[in-house]
Motif scaffolding. Structure first.
Motif, PDB file in Angstrom:
ATOM      1  N   UNK A 239      43.595  33.929  40.967  1.00 24.32           N
ATOM      2  CA  UNK A 239      43.959  34.526  39.680  1.00 24.32           C
ATOM      3  C   UNK A 239      43.877  36.052  39.712  1.00 24.32           C
ATOM      4  N   UNK A 240      43.514  36.621  40.841  1.00 24.27           N
ATOM      5  CA  UNK A 240      43.282  38.062  40.916  1.00 24.27           C
ATOM      6  C   UNK A 240      44.547  38.825  41.279  1.00 24.27           C
ATOM      7  N   UNK A 241      44.559  40.113  40.974  1.00 25.08           N
ATOM      8  CA  UNK A 241      45.679  40.976  41.329  1.00 25.08           C
ATOM      9  C   UNK A 241      45.716  41.186  42.843  1.00 25.08           C
ATOM     10  N   UNK A 242      46.860  41.679  43.334  1.00 22.89           N
ATOM     11  CA  UNK A 242      47.006  41.922  44.771  1.00 22.89           C
ATOM     12  C   UNK A 242      45.965  42.911  45.269  1.00 22.89           C
ATOM     13  N   UNK A 243      45.774  44.003  44.544  1.00 22.28           N
ATOM     14  CA  UNK A 243      44.807  45.004  44.976  1.00 22.28           C
ATOM     15  C   UNK A 243      43.404  44.453  45.069  1.00 22.28           C
ATOM     16  N   UNK A 244      43.031  43.623  44.098  1.00 22.32           N
ATOM     17  CA  UNK A 244      41.697  43.030  44.114  1.00 22.32           C
ATOM     18  C   UNK A 244      41.559  42.033  45.249  1.00 22.32           C
ATOM     19  N   UNK A 245      42.604  41.247  45.488  1.00 25.08           N
ATOM     20  CA  UNK A 245      42.552  40.299  46.604  1.00 25.08           C
ATOM     21  C   UNK A 245      42.421  41.026  47.938  1.00 25.08           C
ATOM     22  N   UNK A 246      43.050  42.194  48.049  1.00 24.91           N
ATOM     23  CA  UNK A 246      42.901  42.964  49.291  1.00 24.91           C
ATOM     24  C   UNK A 246      41.462  43.448  49.453  1.00 24.91           C
ATOM     25  N   UNK A 247      40.817  43.780  48.351  1.00 26.57           N
ATOM     26  CA  UNK A 247      39.407  44.163  48.439  1.00 26.57           C
ATOM     27  C   UNK A 247      38.551  42.979  48.867  1.00 26.57           C
ATOM     28  N   UNK A 248      38.907  41.796  48.401  1.00 26.53           N
ATOM     29  CA  UNK A 248      38.180  40.590  48.829  1.00 26.53           C
ATOM     30  C   UNK A 248      38.319  40.405  50.333  1.00 26.53           C
ATOM     31  N   UNK A 249      39.525  40.572  50.848  1.00 29.04           N
ATOM     32  CA  UNK A 249      39.725  40.400  52.285  1.00 29.04           C
ATOM     33  C   UNK A 249      38.968  41.463  53.079  1.00 29.04           C
ATOM     34  N   UNK A 250      38.910  42.703  52.544  1.00 32.42           N
ATOM     35  CA  UNK A 250      38.147  43.751  53.223  1.00 32.42           C
ATOM     36  C   UNK A 250      36.654  43.415  53.229  1.00 32.42           C
TER      37      UNK A 250
END
Length: 218
Positions: free
Chosen positions: A125-136
């Protein structure tokens, strides 16, 4: 690395040292993602050698390379969409021994990337930018020594890119190395200390950003 008759990488030699941020740049199809895939074990190179801290690792499986200190993100996000932010980050904590150490490592990674407040939210449910932070956060939770990033800034806002740059400098200052594949040349030139340039699978230039910028081949 060859795929049938396609030479995706030909005689490419890169040397990465601790405490530095490197950029791997070139046009689409130059072999950048292929290089990261070979280094991290997603693919097995057709020929040549990959050495990590003096050891030949070309045939090591991915999990063994991860345990040895190699971590990565993906051009196309590879998260578990139905799991929470915390659960996704926990998947990267392969170094932790015991519940207390595991939770401490995950909490630190969540905090470092501003994810603590949404730790229990499903990633889908998260935005792309937030999902990228999750992956980082997942890539860094195991405290790797080399972080390989495949287009981490794509789709990020200006403030998110600035935050990402600061996190990478902090990682570098702790002695880690970064190999960054990125098309945002403003980010590359401001963040990276040395660049490698690929074109049609061949290394056509290497050096400091200003040297590479002035190279006629580039």
């Amino acid at each position: 690395m060859t795929f049938g008759g396609v030479h995706a990488l030909t005689d490419v030699s890169l040397t990465i040292e601790p405490g530095r941020i490197y950029g791997l740049i070139g046009p689409n199809g130059a072999g950048k993602s292929t290089a990261i895939n070979a280094i991290t074990g997603t693919i097995v190179p057709t020929a040549g050698h990959i050495r990590w801290r003096g050891e030949e690792v070309s045939r090591w499986p991915q999990f063994r390379r991860a345990r040895a200190g190699l971590a990565r993100t993906f051009q196309n996000l590879a998260l578990f969409q139905k799991l929470s932010v915390r659960e996704n980050v926990t998947c990267g904590a392969i170094h932790a021994h015991g519940d207390a150490e595991l939770r401490a490592a995950v909490d630190a990674a969540l905090d470092a990337f501003g994810l603590s407040a949404i730790a229990d939210e499903p990633v889908g449910v998260l935005s792309l930018g937030t999902r990228k932070r999750v992956e980082m956060a997942r890539a860094t939770v195991s405290n790797p020594q080399l972080l390989l990033l495949d287009e981490p800034a794509a789709g990020l806002t200006g403030s998110e890119i600035a935050e990402f740059s600061e996190r990478m400098r902090e990682f570098r200052n702790r002695g880690g190395a970064v190999l960054l594949v990125e098309h945002d040349m403003g980010l590359v030139m401001s963040l990276c200390e040395q660049l490698f340039v690929l074109d049609f699978g061949k290394l056509i230039a290497a050096g400091a950003p200003d040297e590479v910028r002035a190279d006629a081949a580039v």
